[in-house]
Design a protein around this motif. Structure first.
Motif, PDB file in Angstrom:
ATOM      1  N   LEU A  45       0.933  -1.144  -0.120  1.00 53.82           N
ATOM      2  CA  LEU A  45       0.108   0.046   0.088  1.00 53.82           C
ATOM      3  C   LEU A  45       0.917   1.437   0.086  1.00 53.82           C
ATOM      4  O   LEU A  45       0.312   2.509   0.296  1.00 53.82           O
ATOM      5  N   GLU A  46       2.076   1.194  -0.159  1.00 50.46           N
ATOM      6  CA  GLU A  46       2.963   2.407  -0.376  1.00 50.46           C
ATOM      7  C   GLU A  46       2.836   2.744  -1.928  1.00 50.46           C
ATOM      8  O   GLU A  46       2.519   2.229  -2.711  1.00 50.46           O
ATOM      9  N   ALA A  47       3.480   4.129  -1.980  1.00 50.87           N
ATOM     10  CA  ALA A  47       2.785   4.922  -3.247  1.00 50.87           C
ATOM     11  C   ALA A  47       3.965   4.314  -4.296  1.00 50.87           C
ATOM     12  O   ALA A  47       5.004   4.120  -3.988  1.00 50.87           O
ATOM     13  N   PRO A  48       3.230   3.878  -5.495  1.00 49.19           N
ATOM     14  CA  PRO A  48       4.413   3.826  -6.563  1.00 49.19           C
ATOM     15  C   PRO A  48       5.427   4.790  -6.811  1.00 49.19           C
ATOM     16  O   PRO A  48       5.304   5.832  -6.611  1.00 49.19           O
ATOM     17  N   GLY A  49       6.597   4.061  -7.097  1.00 51.43           N
ATOM     18  CA  GLY A  49       7.663   5.017  -7.608  1.00 51.43           C
ATOM     19  C   GLY A  49       8.136   5.855  -6.404  1.00 51.43           C
ATOM     20  O   GLY A  49       8.611   7.211  -6.792  1.00 51.43           O
ATOM     21  N   SER A  50       8.138   5.267  -5.082  1.00 48.19           N
ATOM     22  CA  SER A  50       8.187   6.546  -4.049  1.00 48.19           C
ATOM     23  C   SER A  50       9.708   6.215  -3.513  1.00 48.19           C
ATOM     24  O   SER A  50      10.034   6.589  -2.450  1.00 48.19           O
ATOM     25  N   TYR A  51      10.405   4.926  -3.990  1.00 48.83           N
ATOM     26  CA  TYR A  51      11.542   4.604  -3.264  1.00 48.83           C
ATOM     27  C   TYR A  51      12.673   4.483  -4.301  1.00 48.83           C
ATOM     28  O   TYR A  51      12.714   4.147  -5.434  1.00 48.83           O
ATOM     29  N   ASP A  52      13.996   4.634  -3.912  1.00 46.34           N
ATOM     30  CA  ASP A  52      14.933   4.609  -4.616  1.00 46.34           C
ATOM     31  C   ASP A  52      15.827   3.072  -4.468  1.00 46.34           C
ATOM     32  O   ASP A  52      16.347   2.495  -5.338  1.00 46.34           O
ATOM     33  N   VAL A  53      15.536   2.547  -3.304  1.00 49.90           N
ATOM     34  CA  VAL A  53      16.383   1.307  -2.951  1.00 49.90           C
ATOM     35  C   VAL A  53      15.053   0.560  -2.119  1.00 49.90           C
ATOM     36  O   VAL A  53      14.490   0.984  -1.147  1.00 49.90           O
ATOM     37  N   LEU A  54      15.011  -0.913  -2.210  1.00 49.51           N
ATOM     38  CA  LEU A  54      14.380  -1.729  -1.489  1.00 49.51           C
ATOM     39  C   LEU A  54      15.295  -3.010  -1.225  1.00 49.51           C
ATOM     40  O   LEU A  54      16.168  -3.455  -1.792  1.00 49.51           O
ATOM     41  N   VAL A  55      14.940  -3.200   0.223  1.00 52.20           N
ATOM     42  CA  VAL A  55      16.181  -4.388   0.776  1.00 52.20           C
ATOM     43  C   VAL A  55      15.083  -5.330   1.351  1.00 52.20           C
ATOM     44  O   VAL A  55      14.069  -5.064   2.235  1.00 52.20           O
ATOM     45  N   THR A  56      15.355  -6.678   1.259  1.00 52.74           N
ATOM     46  CA  THR A  56      14.751  -7.666   2.015  1.00 52.74           C
ATOM     47  C   THR A  56      15.849  -8.601   2.493  1.00 52.74           C
ATOM     48  O   THR A  56      16.635  -8.921   1.924  1.00 52.74           O
ATOM     49  N   ARG A  57      15.490  -9.065   3.598  1.00 49.64           N
ATOM     50  CA  ARG A  57      16.499 -10.198   4.236  1.00 49.64           C
ATOM     51  C   ARG A  57      15.647 -11.408   4.727  1.00 49.64           C
ATOM     52  O   ARG A  57      14.831 -11.050   5.711  1.00 49.64           O
ATOM     53  N   HIS A  58      15.881 -12.362   4.118  1.00 51.47           N
ATOM     54  CA  HIS A  58      15.270 -13.839   4.653  1.00 51.47           C
ATOM     55  C   HIS A  58      13.697 -13.346   4.636  1.00 51.47           C
ATOM     56  O   HIS A  58      12.900 -13.981   5.392  1.00 51.47           O
ATOM     57  N   LEU A  59      13.254 -13.065   3.612  1.00 53.98           N
ATOM     58  CA  LEU A  59      11.666 -12.721   3.409  1.00 53.98           C
ATOM     59  C   LEU A  59      11.269 -13.475   2.180  1.00 53.98           C
ATOM     60  O   LEU A  59      10.241 -14.199   2.239  1.00 53.98           O
ATOM     61  N   VAL A  60      11.883 -13.831   1.128  1.00 53.34           N
ATOM     62  CA  VAL A  60      11.439 -14.374  -0.052  1.00 53.34           C
ATOM     63  C   VAL A  60      11.026 -15.688   0.241  1.00 53.34           C
ATOM     64  O   VAL A  60      10.054 -16.257  -0.336  1.00 53.34           O
TER      65      VAL A  60
END
Length: 260
Positions: free
Chosen positions: A111-126
């Motif tokens: 539910l975050e706004a599209p095109g609002s971040y430069d970087v996404l990070v996930t650790r042990h989520l996928v």
């Protein structure tokens, strides 16, 4: 069980139940400056310095990765759908004075706004994703043109020769592996969840990278050089647990959204 109680609900409640002790475990919290530096090096290698850019830490838990990103100069939002995890994360940020925004949200439907971040990070989520194809499309939409996604994950499911040898040694010399990470009821819940998620047979790097390309990412690259992190973690693990971690299929995948 309530028919309206979904797999997503069970995953959320499982991690909520583990929130109070989450930071006690190697691989969750960071227990040495050496490991902290190894994580920073990984992030700098694939994301570059923060310089005020906006970063979203997906399934942020108690905020360990959020704090690392904040320390590198990113403007960080941590997103998690467990209120218990968010409570721990907010208390930690308050103690350190870190200006990190923590919000409630499902990493698969942010539910975050599209095109609002430069970087996404996930650790042990996928490995926990119910629908990674939809999640990856969502993550692609959240990034600005040229934005980067860094996935840090692994396959702890596949039965390798190393794992079979470790189990044999453990039977011959009980206790070498140390105490289990979670009580037996928690382990049973974990196993029940694992059987029903998309990557029930293990989240392999090539498949994750392929799904990311299918979701619209212009390029992907796999980095298997996580040994500096694992060496530091092993210093705080029983011998067999450290060996198992070092021999598992663990990796980082960086995916880049095409520039406009």
């Amino acid at each position: 069980m309530n028919a309206n109680y979904t797999l997503r609900d069970e995953i959320r409640d499982y991690w909520s139940a583990r929130a109070a002790t989450f930071d006690e475990q190697v691989g969750h919290e960071i227990f040495s400056e050496g490991e902290r530096e190894a994580w920073r090096a990984l992030f700098l290698r694939h994301l570059g310095p923060g310089e005020g850019r906006r970063a979203l830490d997906l399934a942020s838990g108690t905020g360990v990765i959020s704090h690392l990103l904040h320390g590198l100069g990113f403007d960080v939002t941590g997103l998690d759908w467990s209120e218990a995890m968010l409570k721990q994360a907010r208390m930690k940020a308050a103690r350190t004075g870190a200006d990190i925004r923590f919000v409630m949200g499902d990493a698969e439907r942010t539910l975050e706004a599209p095109g609002s971040y430069d970087v996404l990070v996930t650790r042990h989520l996928v490995w926990t994703l119910v629908d990674p194809k939809a999640a990856f499309r969502e993550w692609h939409s959240l990034l600005r043109p040229g934005g980067r996604l860094l996935v840090v994950d692994g396959d702890s499911v596949s039965d390798t020769l190393a794992r079979r040898m470790i189990r044999l040694v453990e039977r011959l010399v009980p206790g070498l592996a140390g105490a289990p990470h979670a009580p037996s009821a928690m382990r049973e819940t974990h196993e029940r969840i694992l059987k029903r998620v998309y990557f029930s047979n293990g989240a392999r790097a090539q498949e994750v990278a392929s799904l990311l390309r299918d979701a619209g990412f212009a390029q992907t690259a796999i980095d298997r050089n996580l040994k500096p992190i694992h060496r530091e973690q092993a210093k705080n693990l029983p011998l067999l647990k450290g060996l198992e971690r070092a021999t598992q299929h663990r990796y980082a995948v960086v995916a880049v959204k095409a520039s406009a």
